[in-house]
Design a protein around this motif. Structure first.
Motif, PDB file in Angstrom:
ATOM      1  N   THR A  81       0.902  -1.112   0.005  1.00 31.02           N
ATOM      2  CA  THR A  81      -0.143  -0.007   0.141  1.00 31.02           C
ATOM      3  C   THR A  81       0.644   1.319   0.005  1.00 31.02           C
ATOM      4  O   THR A  81       0.487   2.260   0.397  1.00 31.02           O
ATOM      5  CB  THR A  81      -0.931   0.042   1.183  1.00 31.02           C
ATOM      6  N   LYS A 101      -2.720   7.158  -9.541  1.00 32.77           N
ATOM      7  CA  LYS A 101      -3.740   8.023 -10.060  1.00 32.77           C
ATOM      8  C   LYS A 101      -4.999   7.662  -9.151  1.00 32.77           C
ATOM      9  O   LYS A 101      -4.735   6.766  -8.054  1.00 32.77           O
ATOM     10  CB  LYS A 101      -4.437   7.463 -11.476  1.00 32.77           C
ATOM     11  N   LEU A 102      -6.042   7.905  -9.424  1.00 37.95           N
ATOM     12  CA  LEU A 102      -7.333   7.638  -8.375  1.00 37.95           C
ATOM     13  C   LEU A 102      -7.572   6.217  -7.791  1.00 37.95           C
ATOM     14  O   LEU A 102      -7.867   5.899  -7.008  1.00 37.95           O
ATOM     15  CB  LEU A 102      -8.437   8.387  -8.661  1.00 37.95           C
ATOM     16  N   GLY A 103      -7.198   5.458  -8.921  1.00 38.35           N
ATOM     17  CA  GLY A 103      -7.603   4.076  -8.655  1.00 38.35           C
ATOM     18  C   GLY A 103      -6.574   3.126  -7.568  1.00 38.35           C
ATOM     19  O   GLY A 103      -7.010   2.252  -7.082  1.00 38.35           O
ATOM     20  N   LYS A 104      -5.326   3.872  -7.454  1.00 38.28           N
ATOM     21  CA  LYS A 104      -4.501   2.662  -6.957  1.00 38.28           C
ATOM     22  C   LYS A 104      -4.574   2.852  -5.537  1.00 38.28           C
ATOM     23  O   LYS A 104      -5.120   3.441  -4.741  1.00 38.28           O
ATOM     24  CB  LYS A 104      -2.722   3.411  -7.391  1.00 38.28           C
ATOM     25  N   LYS A 105      -4.107   1.525  -4.933  1.00 38.90           N
ATOM     26  CA  LYS A 105      -4.165   1.229  -3.449  1.00 38.90           C
ATOM     27  C   LYS A 105      -3.178   2.561  -2.855  1.00 38.90           C
ATOM     28  O   LYS A 105      -2.061   2.781  -3.438  1.00 38.90           O
ATOM     29  CB  LYS A 105      -3.504  -0.040  -3.047  1.00 38.90           C
ATOM     30  N   ARG A 106      -3.442   2.768  -1.718  1.00 36.59           N
ATOM     31  CA  ARG A 106      -2.542   3.930  -1.069  1.00 36.59           C
ATOM     32  C   ARG A 106      -2.657   3.527   0.202  1.00 36.59           C
ATOM     33  O   ARG A 106      -3.334   3.066   0.810  1.00 36.59           O
ATOM     34  CB  ARG A 106      -3.357   5.179  -1.020  1.00 36.59           C
ATOM     35  N   GLY A 107      -1.378   3.581   0.885  1.00 35.27           N
ATOM     36  CA  GLY A 107      -1.379   3.505   2.322  1.00 35.27           C
ATOM     37  C   GLY A 107      -0.562   4.883   2.710  1.00 35.27           C
ATOM     38  O   GLY A 107      -0.943   5.749   2.416  1.00 35.27           O
ATOM     39  N   LEU A 108       0.324   4.518   3.677  1.00 40.08           N
ATOM     40  CA  LEU A 108       1.241   5.741   4.183  1.00 40.08           C
ATOM     41  C   LEU A 108       2.072   6.076   2.921  1.00 40.08           C
ATOM     42  O   LEU A 108       2.395   5.195   2.357  1.00 40.08           O
ATOM     43  CB  LEU A 108       1.928   5.346   5.312  1.00 40.08           C
ATOM     44  N   ILE A 109       2.566   7.268   3.148  1.00 37.38           N
ATOM     45  CA  ILE A 109       3.416   7.683   1.929  1.00 37.38           C
ATOM     46  C   ILE A 109       4.802   7.608   2.229  1.00 37.38           C
ATOM     47  O   ILE A 109       5.437   7.424   3.311  1.00 37.38           O
ATOM     48  CB  ILE A 109       3.015   9.486   2.050  1.00 37.38           C
ATOM     49  N   GLN A 131       0.989  16.229  -5.981  1.00 40.25           N
ATOM     50  CA  GLN A 131      -0.071  16.403  -4.819  1.00 40.25           C
ATOM     51  C   GLN A 131      -0.935  15.336  -4.577  1.00 40.25           C
ATOM     52  O   GLN A 131      -1.608  14.706  -5.525  1.00 40.25           O
ATOM     53  CB  GLN A 131      -0.726  17.690  -5.134  1.00 40.25           C
ATOM     54  N   LEU A 132      -1.310  14.907  -3.467  1.00 39.13           N
ATOM     55  CA  LEU A 132      -2.080  13.892  -3.119  1.00 39.13           C
ATOM     56  C   LEU A 132      -3.410  14.525  -3.457  1.00 39.13           C
ATOM     57  O   LEU A 132      -3.905  15.535  -3.139  1.00 39.13           O
ATOM     58  CB  LEU A 132      -2.146  13.553  -1.631  1.00 39.13           C
ATOM     59  N   ALA A 133      -4.407  13.474  -4.099  1.00 43.21           N
ATOM     60  CA  ALA A 133      -5.607  13.903  -4.599  1.00 43.21           C
ATOM     61  C   ALA A 133      -6.450  14.231  -3.259  1.00 43.21           C
ATOM     62  O   ALA A 133      -6.758  13.636  -2.309  1.00 43.21           O
ATOM     63  CB  ALA A 133      -6.428  12.840  -5.323  1.00 43.21           C
ATOM     64  N   GLY A 134      -7.207  15.473  -3.373  1.00 47.73           N
ATOM     65  CA  GLY A 134      -8.003  15.957  -2.347  1.00 47.73           C
ATOM     66  C   GLY A 134      -7.129  16.038  -1.211  1.00 47.73           C
ATOM     67  O   GLY A 134      -7.975  16.006   0.052  1.00 47.73           O
ATOM     68  N   TRP A 135      -6.039  16.356  -0.925  1.00 53.00           N
ATOM     69  CA  TRP A 135      -5.248  16.694   0.182  1.00 53.00           C
ATOM     70  C   TRP A 135      -4.444  17.912   0.116  1.00 53.00           C
ATOM     71  O   TRP A 135      -3.869  18.000  -0.894  1.00 53.00           O
ATOM     72  CB  TRP A 135      -4.629  15.473   0.743  1.00 53.00           C
ATOM     73  N   PHE A 137     -13.436  17.613  -2.224  1.00 52.55           N
ATOM     74  CA  PHE A 137     -12.185  17.473  -2.411  1.00 52.55           C
ATOM     75  C   PHE A 137     -11.898  16.818  -3.604  1.00 52.55           C
ATOM     76  O   PHE A 137     -10.528  16.212  -3.656  1.00 52.55           O
ATOM     77  CB  PHE A 137     -11.277  17.113  -1.279  1.00 52.55           C
ATOM     78  N   ASN A 138     -12.500  16.726  -4.623  1.00 54.12           N
ATOM     79  CA  ASN A 138     -12.623  16.323  -5.892  1.00 54.12           C
ATOM     80  C   ASN A 138     -12.332  14.621  -5.762  1.00 54.12           C
ATOM     81  O   ASN A 138     -11.744  13.995  -6.655  1.00 54.12           O
ATOM     82  CB  ASN A 138     -11.103  16.674  -6.444  1.00 54.12           C
ATOM     83  N   LEU A 139     -12.695  13.924  -4.841  1.00 53.08           N
ATOM     84  CA  LEU A 139     -12.587  12.334  -4.764  1.00 53.08           C
ATOM     85  C   LEU A 139     -13.751  11.854  -5.053  1.00 53.08           C
ATOM     86  O   LEU A 139     -13.759  10.692  -5.262  1.00 53.08           O
ATOM     87  CB  LEU A 139     -12.511  12.175  -3.001  1.00 53.08           C
ATOM     88  N   ARG A 173     -10.171   7.685   4.373  1.00 56.22           N
ATOM     89  CA  ARG A 173      -9.381   7.732   3.305  1.00 56.22           C
ATOM     90  C   ARG A 173      -8.143   7.289   3.769  1.00 56.22           C
ATOM     91  O   ARG A 173      -7.379   7.607   4.597  1.00 56.22           O
ATOM     92  CB  ARG A 173      -9.304   8.983   2.413  1.00 56.22           C
ATOM     93  N   ASP A 174      -7.167   6.346   2.916  1.00 57.44           N
ATOM     94  CA  ASP A 174      -5.870   6.337   2.801  1.00 57.44           C
ATOM     95  C   ASP A 174      -5.653   5.506   4.234  1.00 57.44           C
ATOM     96  O   ASP A 174      -4.786   6.022   4.836  1.00 57.44           O
ATOM     97  CB  ASP A 174      -4.959   7.497   2.668  1.00 57.44           C
ATOM     98  N   ALA A 179      -9.304   4.106  -0.846  1.00 60.10           N
ATOM     99  CA  ALA A 179      -7.903   3.976  -0.788  1.00 60.10           C
ATOM    100  C   ALA A 179      -7.579   3.170   0.480  1.00 60.10           C
ATOM    101  O   ALA A 179      -6.655   3.451   1.273  1.00 60.10           O
ATOM    102  CB  ALA A 179      -7.040   5.153  -0.741  1.00 60.10           C
ATOM    103  N   ASP A 220     -12.585   2.322 -10.972  1.00 52.72           N
ATOM    104  CA  ASP A 220     -11.426   3.501 -11.610  1.00 52.72           C
ATOM    105  C   ASP A 220     -11.503   3.322 -13.141  1.00 52.72           C
ATOM    106  O   ASP A 220     -12.109   2.558 -13.686  1.00 52.72           O
ATOM    107  CB  ASP A 220     -10.042   2.826 -11.304  1.00 52.72           C
ATOM    108  N   GLU A 234      -9.266   3.596 -15.374  1.00 53.07           N
ATOM    109  CA  GLU A 234      -8.214   2.817 -16.015  1.00 53.07           C
ATOM    110  C   GLU A 234      -8.153   1.315 -15.206  1.00 53.07           C
ATOM    111  O   GLU A 234      -8.750   1.283 -14.093  1.00 53.07           O
ATOM    112  CB  GLU A 234      -6.782   3.127 -16.169  1.00 53.07           C
ATOM    113  N   ASN A 271     -11.690   0.458  -4.382  1.00 52.62           N
ATOM    114  CA  ASN A 271     -10.787   1.314  -3.962  1.00 52.62           C
ATOM    115  C   ASN A 271     -11.857   2.440  -3.415  1.00 52.62           C
ATOM    116  O   ASN A 271     -11.587   3.086  -2.612  1.00 52.62           O
ATOM    117  CB  ASN A 271     -10.201   2.189  -5.255  1.00 52.62           C
TER     118      ASN A 271
END
Lengths: 223, 671
Positions: free
Chosen positions: A26, A40-48, A71-75, B181-183, B588-589, B614, B639, B641, B649
């Motif tokens: 993640t 992009k928006l779809g990828k898994k994310r975790g801690l940076i 930039q992180l989306a929406g942050w 926030f555009n999500l 999120r995240d 996320a 998503d 793609e 997600n």
């Protein structure tokens, strides 16, 4: 400062992998602009993972560009209309010779050079005049053509409209995008706002030619 | 005949129990002592988003906790004030016998009952009323004039219209909050048109429509303006999809318009001509807010409009209106209560400063001030005469420095609400602490949210200064780049009355910058000390311990926002188990996965919605949830793609009586 601490955290977390948290899956990675973005928006994310930022910080100019673009989306969670406002701010540092610290002003707040000079005058007065506040200095001072764009010669009156005999020449200079020091006022206002990186009010009791000499010296050393 | 006998019938239609709350202050209602309600069949016909109630037997519905009213985020508190926020679960309760022994509630004729109930405003009280018995249910539905729908997909317009025949005012909220926030992709939904279509036949006398995060088209606005002849009040907050052409239709056709409030919308600004469309005959306007529109309107038209609308009490203009123009406007409407100025910078003032100073001193009713774009010390002093009366000051468009703010605030002794940009710095916040002892709400926005090199802004010390001087603080939104656990603990001690605590440390996952520890203890301190906490937004480096604290102590928490936090599924589980009153959870995240999602299986129906993006949730888990809980809509956003099809997600889960969405776009999959 904050980047270093974040880096420590990342290394702590990699050991946490041993506990089955599987955080590698993640991890978020950041890249330079122009790289193919898996992020992009779809990828898994975790801690940076900010390791890549630290590497880039060692490069001179690329770092800021990459930080801005990535930039992180929406942050941070700031609404769109506020983000748009923020984009329009142009904060630049203002250094007055002899002052113990710098000020920062937002060039977007001003419509032309005259307004800018008003504010510079205020900042200048704050440092040099000392006990005088903006209430004491009448508004009209700002509109008198008592200064040119090259030299800044404030004429101050106290509250009894007595002229204080201080005529110290200050030169308004700014550093542009290319790192050169220029005289304030040469280019159109909008261009100035776009290209100005910082401003300096340089004290000069001599004439303009001396100022120009000092200017060229300044361009060589980093002011 | 025992009067009770008649009423203690089998109730065969009951509203969702989780909207019931009895408040002894607001209603005189008492439960029936000796005749329990037995419920055979339950339909959920509920205006607000609620799920079907599980059938129960031999129990009286009584909920003995009252949720407090959530305050709104809009600058006009009246817009959403009175919106009721929480729904309690049903607790079973023993029958209560009236102390006097005689609970003779005389049988009212329906008309009388309706008259009495018409005075009941609060949604919670109304829901409680409707649960008492069939007569009361009917009386309530006939006497209700305002309906609040917190999630437009939780119920259908047909259901609403069937239950409430006489609605005059509707508040409707659409997209999940993270769409700000555009999500949330465009075309997600929340179209207002299906509602308007039903309302045009069911409520032709509709007077007020308040929309938040809805998709609104120009055609819808035109439809609204033409089909509803008595229409009075339109408020659009964070909506998108329309242009100024839609506003033209409203201005042209709504002959009785009292309110036009346009805030923070994704609007296509095609010019300011819409304002000139108000006919000369329109004199009823009380509220006009176009501060967020960029185009210039005709000042002549605006001035004439303001002069002829004698009841105008809220006027918020946009940045194009100059100080000179503002002065002219104010001369026509000194009765204003709320003012949003235009730009506060201009090249040359046309007259002496003193004339400008008078412009504000004549506005004796002014309690709210906003706008103030480009305000600098040159012109800011003109507002000083009005400052002593101000209760709400919105400086979030003015890049003030600390000294400028301090000078201004020294005149503002009565402030209750203050919004700022972080350009004022910690020193500016010290001034807040020393000048505004009555302060209840503070919001500090970042002037430059994306520049990570800027060391400007505010820190923990500014926040602590405010907390020292303003013990009545209950609402804080604070953006900063550094924070410490100790500071937040101090703040909690100083201000134990927090109801809304939203702290955004802008660098994700950042620890206490002094001790390098996670920020767990900070939020622990908040939830332990501030027992009235309803809304919490957390940030910084956080482990599961934070969530353990929240689950254990935040018993009144209704809304929780989480980003880049937690260590494992346990975090989310703590919250779902512990926070009884939780209604909205947005995440999120975070490393929360399927176990966490499914731990809330039995809880989500008592909540308005859950958002998870996320995180580590898979499609299979979402399918399980959807299967187990048919009264929830479990929506996954695909998503653009490819990506991994087994991962979910973006997940949005909400309770509904309307079934799966019929208007879902292709990228929204309802499981």
């Amino acid at each position: 400062m904050s980047f270093e601490t974040s880096l420590e955290i990342t290394s702590e977390l990699t050991t946490a992998d041993d506990h089955g948290l599987n955080l590698n899956e993640t991890e978020l990675t950041l890249g330079l602009p122009g790289e193919s973005r898996g992020r992009k928006l779809g990828k898994k994310r975790g801690l940076i993972e900010l390791k890549s930022i630290n590497d880039e910080k060692n490069q001179s100019n690329a770092s800021k560009a990459s930080l801005d673009d990535v930039q992180l989306a929406g942050w941070p969670p700031v609404a769109l209309y506020r983000k748009n406002m923020a984009k329009n701010f142009r904060f630049v540092k203002v250094a007055v010779d002899g002052a113990p610290y710098l000020r920062k002003i937002n060039l977007e707040s001003y419509g032309d050079y005259q307004q800018l000079q008003c504010v510079l005058f205020e900042i200048f007065a704050y440092f040099t005049v000392g006990n005088y506040t903006s209430d004491d200095l009448e508004f009209q001072n700002c509109y008198k053509p008592s200064f040119t764009t090259e030299t800044f010669v404030p004429v101050m009156h106290d509250s009894f409209n007595n002229s204080i005999a201080q005529r110290i020449k200050y030169v308004s200079m700014y550093e542009d995008k290319d790192g050169d020091w220029m005289i304030v006022g040469d280019v159109p206002w909008m261009m100035f706002v776009q290209t100005c990186k910082r401003i300096r009010l340089m004290r000069s009791s001599e004439d303009i030619n001396t100022a120009r000499r000092t200017l060229s010296e300044c361009s060589v050393s980093s002011c | 005949m025992n009067p009770h006998r008649k009423r203690a019938k089998t109730v065969d239609r009951v509203d969702s129990a989780d909207s019931a709350a009895v408040s002894s202050e607001s209603t005189q209602m008492r439960p029936f002592p000796s005749k329990p309600l037995s419920v055979d069949r339950v339909n959920s016909v509920e205006s607000s988003d609620s799920s079907r109630m599980r059938p129960f037997k031999d129990k009286i519905l009584l909920v003995d906790r009252v949720d407090s009213v959530e305050s709104s985020e809009s600058s006009r508190t009246s817009q959403f004030a009175g919106k009721v926020s929480g729904f309690d679960r049903v607790d079973s309760v023993e029958a209560r016998v009236d102390s006097a022994g005689s609970t003779r509630m005389s049988r009212f004729p329906d008309e009388v009952l309706e008259r009495v109930l018409a005075l009941v405003d609060s949604h919670k009280d109304r829901s409680a009323v409707s649960l008492v018995c069939k007569e009361w249910y009917n009386a309530e539905r006939w006497s209700r004039r305002h309906v609040f729908i917190g999630n437009c997909y939780s119920v259908s317009p047909e259901i609403v219209a069937a239950r409430f025949p006489r609605i005059r005012s509707v508040t409707l909220k659409g997209k999940p909050r993270f769409s700000d926030f555009n999500l949330v992709p465009e075309d997600w939904g929340a179209d207002v048109q299906p509602w308007l279509s039903v309302f045009s036949t069911a409520y032709p006398f509709l007077e007020e429509l308040r929309l938040k995060r809805m998709a609104v088209t120009d055609e819808s606005l035109e439809f609204l303006s033409k089909k509803f002849h008595g229409f009075k009040a339109l408020s659009l907050l964070s909506c998108d999809g329309f242009s100024t052409d839609g506003l033209k239709a409203i201005a042209t056709h709504c002959k009785n318009l009292t309110e036009l409030d346009i805030q923070e919308n994704g609007i296509d600004d095609l010019g300011g001509h819409w304002l000139s469309c108000f006919p000369d005959s329109l004199t009823s306007l009380e509220i006009l807010n176009f501060a967020s529109l960029n185009s210039e309107v005709s000042f002549d038209a605006l001035e004439k409009l303001v002069s002829r609308c004698k009841s105008l009490r809220v006027l918020k203009v946009n940045r194009n209106i100059s100080l000179d123009q503002l002065q002219k406007l104010l001369s026509h409407c000194p009765q204003l209560m709320e003012l949003g100025t235009g730009t506060f910078m201009q090249e040359l003032i046309s007259g002496p400063v003193t004339e400008f100073k008078n412009m504000f001193s004549n506005c004796r009713n002014l309690i709210t001030l906003s706008g103030l774009w480009d305000a600098t010390p040159l012109y800011l002093p003109v507002i000083y005469p009005a400052c002593a009366r101000l209760t709400f000051l919105n400086l979030s468009y003015a890049t003030l420095r600390s000294d400028e703010l301090a000078n201004l605030l020294s005149h503002c002794k009565s402030l209750r609400r203050l919004w700022l940009l972080d350009t004022v710095g910690d020193k500016g916040l010290e001034a807040v602490g020393s000048c505004c002892p009555l302060l209840e709400e503070l919001r500090v926005f970042p002037a430059d949210p994306f520049d990570q090199e800027i060391l400007l802004g505010v820190t923990e010390s500014g926040f602590v200064s405010v907390s020292r001087g303003c013990p009545k603080l209950r609402y804080v939104l604070y953006f900063c780049r550094q924070m410490t656990n100790a500071a937040v603990a101090t703040i909690a001690q100083n201000c134990p009355d927090f109801t809304h605590f939203r702290l955004c440390i802008m660098n994700p996952g950042q620890p206490d910058y002094l001790t390098k520890e996670p920020m767990d203890e900070a939020f622990g301190a908040i939830v332990k000390t501030c027992t009235k906490l309803q809304r919490l937004a957390i940030s910084g480096l956080l482990t599961d311990r934070t969530f353990e604290y929240i689950g254990k102590y935040a018993k009144n928490l209704e809304t929780l926002s989480v980003a880049f936090a937690g260590s494992s599924d346990l975090g989310m589980e703590y919250v779902l188990q512990g926070c009884q009153k939780l209604r909205k959870l947005e995440i999120r995240d975070c490393p929360f996965g399927n176990a966490a999602l499914l731990s809330g299986l039995t809880k989500y129906e008592s909540m308005r919605s859950l958002w998870m993006s996320a995180c580590n949730v898979t499609m299979n888990a979402c399918r399980v949830l959807a299967k187990e809980r048919p009264r929830l809509n479990v929506e996954v956003m695909r998503d653009e793609e490819g990506g991994d099809d087994s991962q979910a997600n973006k997940v949005y889960v909400y309770r509904t009586v309307a079934g799966p969405r019929k208007d879902a776009p292709p990228f929204v999959i309802t499981l």
